[in-house]
Motif scaffolding. Structure first.
Motif, PDB file in Angstrom:
ATOM      1  N   TYR A  62       0.821  -1.210   0.000  1.00 39.81           N
ATOM      2  CA  TYR A  62       0.000   0.000   0.000  1.00 39.81           C
ATOM      3  C   TYR A  62       0.854   1.259   0.000  1.00 39.81           C
ATOM      4  O   TYR A  62       0.548   2.233  -0.698  1.00 39.81           O
ATOM      5  CB  TYR A  62      -0.925  -0.017   1.216  1.00 39.81           C
ATOM      6  CG  TYR A  62      -1.722   1.249   1.383  1.00 39.81           C
ATOM      7  CD1 TYR A  62      -2.793   1.529   0.534  1.00 39.81           C
ATOM      8  CD2 TYR A  62      -1.406   2.170   2.385  1.00 39.81           C
ATOM      9  CE1 TYR A  62      -3.528   2.693   0.678  1.00 39.81           C
ATOM     10  CE2 TYR A  62      -2.141   3.330   2.533  1.00 39.81           C
ATOM     11  CZ  TYR A  62      -3.193   3.594   1.680  1.00 39.81           C
ATOM     12  OH  TYR A  62      -3.917   4.754   1.814  1.00 39.81           O
ATOM     13  N   TYR A 263     -11.949   3.567   0.405  1.00 41.52           N
ATOM     14  CA  TYR A 263     -11.799   4.790   1.195  1.00 41.52           C
ATOM     15  C   TYR A 263     -11.987   4.516   2.679  1.00 41.52           C
ATOM     16  O   TYR A 263     -11.364   5.173   3.516  1.00 41.52           O
ATOM     17  CB  TYR A 263     -12.800   5.840   0.719  1.00 41.52           C
ATOM     18  CG  TYR A 263     -12.575   6.274  -0.706  1.00 41.52           C
ATOM     19  CD1 TYR A 263     -11.500   7.099  -1.040  1.00 41.52           C
ATOM     20  CD2 TYR A 263     -13.417   5.837  -1.726  1.00 41.52           C
ATOM     21  CE1 TYR A 263     -11.281   7.477  -2.357  1.00 41.52           C
ATOM     22  CE2 TYR A 263     -13.215   6.218  -3.035  1.00 41.52           C
ATOM     23  CZ  TYR A 263     -12.153   7.037  -3.345  1.00 41.52           C
ATOM     24  OH  TYR A 263     -11.935   7.410  -4.652  1.00 41.52           O
ATOM     25  N   PRO A 266      -8.396   1.227   3.395  1.00 45.44           N
ATOM     26  CA  PRO A 266      -7.301   1.431   2.434  1.00 45.44           C
ATOM     27  C   PRO A 266      -6.473   0.173   2.180  1.00 45.44           C
ATOM     28  O   PRO A 266      -5.816   0.076   1.138  1.00 45.44           O
ATOM     29  CB  PRO A 266      -6.453   2.529   3.094  1.00 45.44           C
ATOM     30  CG  PRO A 266      -7.359   3.202   4.065  1.00 45.44           C
ATOM     31  CD  PRO A 266      -8.293   2.145   4.547  1.00 45.44           C
ATOM     32  N   TYR A 269      -6.609  -1.688  -1.289  1.00 41.95           N
ATOM     33  CA  TYR A 269      -6.002  -1.249  -2.542  1.00 41.95           C
ATOM     34  C   TYR A 269      -5.127  -2.338  -3.170  1.00 41.95           C
ATOM     35  O   TYR A 269      -5.317  -2.690  -4.350  1.00 41.95           O
ATOM     36  CB  TYR A 269      -5.184   0.019  -2.315  1.00 41.95           C
ATOM     37  CG  TYR A 269      -5.922   1.298  -2.591  1.00 41.95           C
ATOM     38  CD1 TYR A 269      -6.301   1.641  -3.886  1.00 41.95           C
ATOM     39  CD2 TYR A 269      -6.230   2.172  -1.558  1.00 41.95           C
ATOM     40  CE1 TYR A 269      -6.977   2.827  -4.140  1.00 41.95           C
ATOM     41  CE2 TYR A 269      -6.903   3.356  -1.811  1.00 41.95           C
ATOM     42  CZ  TYR A 269      -7.277   3.681  -3.095  1.00 41.95           C
ATOM     43  OH  TYR A 269      -7.951   4.849  -3.342  1.00 41.95           O
TER      44      TYR A 269
END
Length: 304
Positions: A62, A263, A266, A269
């Motif tokens: 990330y 959102y 996270p 991702y």
């Protein structure tokens, strides 16, 4: 007494003709060739750039996703990301992948078989309203799939099929474009004389289709299957309309659900990116394995 000696036969070896001088290639031809190759190179780069970014991004965590250049390699975390993907939420991604395989393989096989049978019937049989019915099939080719999703949802709701496997499988069986292609393939690959010979030998219509015509239509069958496979694997809107249960999601709808939650979470991702890469691989494998059938099938009807 005198002896006569035979005169030696003089053989002449003809020299090979001088090579015909090739005219110099016109500068205009070279310029045109370079322009064509330049355009093809631009399109190839445009096509491969997203896939290249996806492969590189799948190796990042990330932090590296946002701290490094998009096309720069970070810490190699591909196997770690893959393990996290398969373990997240009790392995829900594996369930989505299995659902996609079910929807795609089963739906595409049945859809292709139905399309080939219909196209064969339109080509080899005469019946009342044949061309009018085929025209209706061609109208179905012109209608976008998204336009019919709401009527299909209402029909599935009345039949009690919403939020079931059947809600995705049954609509995928109808493929008007596959019927059109199958008729073209039947015209190019199945001679009428062969069918008449099979009937004279006592074969019924079903056996003639299965034992004689279907093997001849193998390139066309695989071509239609490949198109149907791609459309079913990428069927996002139909699954979005029909399914509410996360356990029934195909992989593309599941990744979309994760994408909406990045959102708030996270850490999803890297999972979305590595999941997208894994979801692309079956399409690549299918094209590589079936490309020889696809190439030969696309030439059906070109030469008769």
């Amino acid at each position: 007494m005198s002896t006569q000696t035979a005169r030696p036969v003089r053989t002449t070896v003809q020299a090979p003709p001088p090579p015909i001088p090739q005219p110099p290639r016109a500068p205009r031809q070279l310029t045109s060739k370079l322009a064509v190759h330049a355009v093809l190179l631009v399109f190839a780069l445009y096509t491969l750039m997203p896939l290249t970014w996806l492969v590189i991004a799948a190796t990042k965590n990330y932090r590296d996703l946002f701290a490094t250049n998009p096309f720069a390699l970070g810490d190699f975390n591909l196997w770690h990301n893959l393990g996290e993907l398969l373990a997240y939420n009790d392995g829900i991604y594996s369930r989505w992948l299995a659902n996609s395989v079910l929807y795609t393989v089963v739906g595409s096989l049945l859809s292709t078989l139905i399309s080939v049978a219909c196209g064969y019937a339109f080509d080899k049989y005469e019946f009342k309203g044949k061309e009018s019915l085929f025209g209706l099939v061609l109208v179905g080719v012109l209608v976008p799939a998204t336009v019919v999703q709401l009527p299909l949802y209402l029909l599935a709701s009345e039949a009690g099929l919403v939020n079931t496997y059947w809600a995705v499988l049954i609509p995928s069986l109808v493929n008007p474009f596959g019927v059109y292609l199958a008729r073209v393939f039947s015209e190019g690959y199945v001679p009428g004389e062969v069918l008449e010979a099979a009937r004279v030998d006592g074969a019924g219509e079903l056996r003639t289709f299965v034992s004689v015509s279907l093997p001849m239509l193998a390139p066309g069958f695989m071509t239609i299957f490949l198109f149907s496979f791609t459309a079913s694997w990428n069927n996002f809107y139909g699954a979005l309309m029909m399914l509410n249960d996360e356990e029934l999601y195909p992989v593309n709808l599941g990744l979309y659900a994760w994408q909406k939650s990045v959102y708030q979470q996270p850490e999803l991702y890297p999972l979305v990116i590595i999941g997208a890469l894994v979801a692309v691989l079956p399409l690549i494998v299918a094209f590589l394995c079936l490309q020889r059938f696809w190439r030969s099938g696309l030439t059906a009807g070109a030469v008769k």
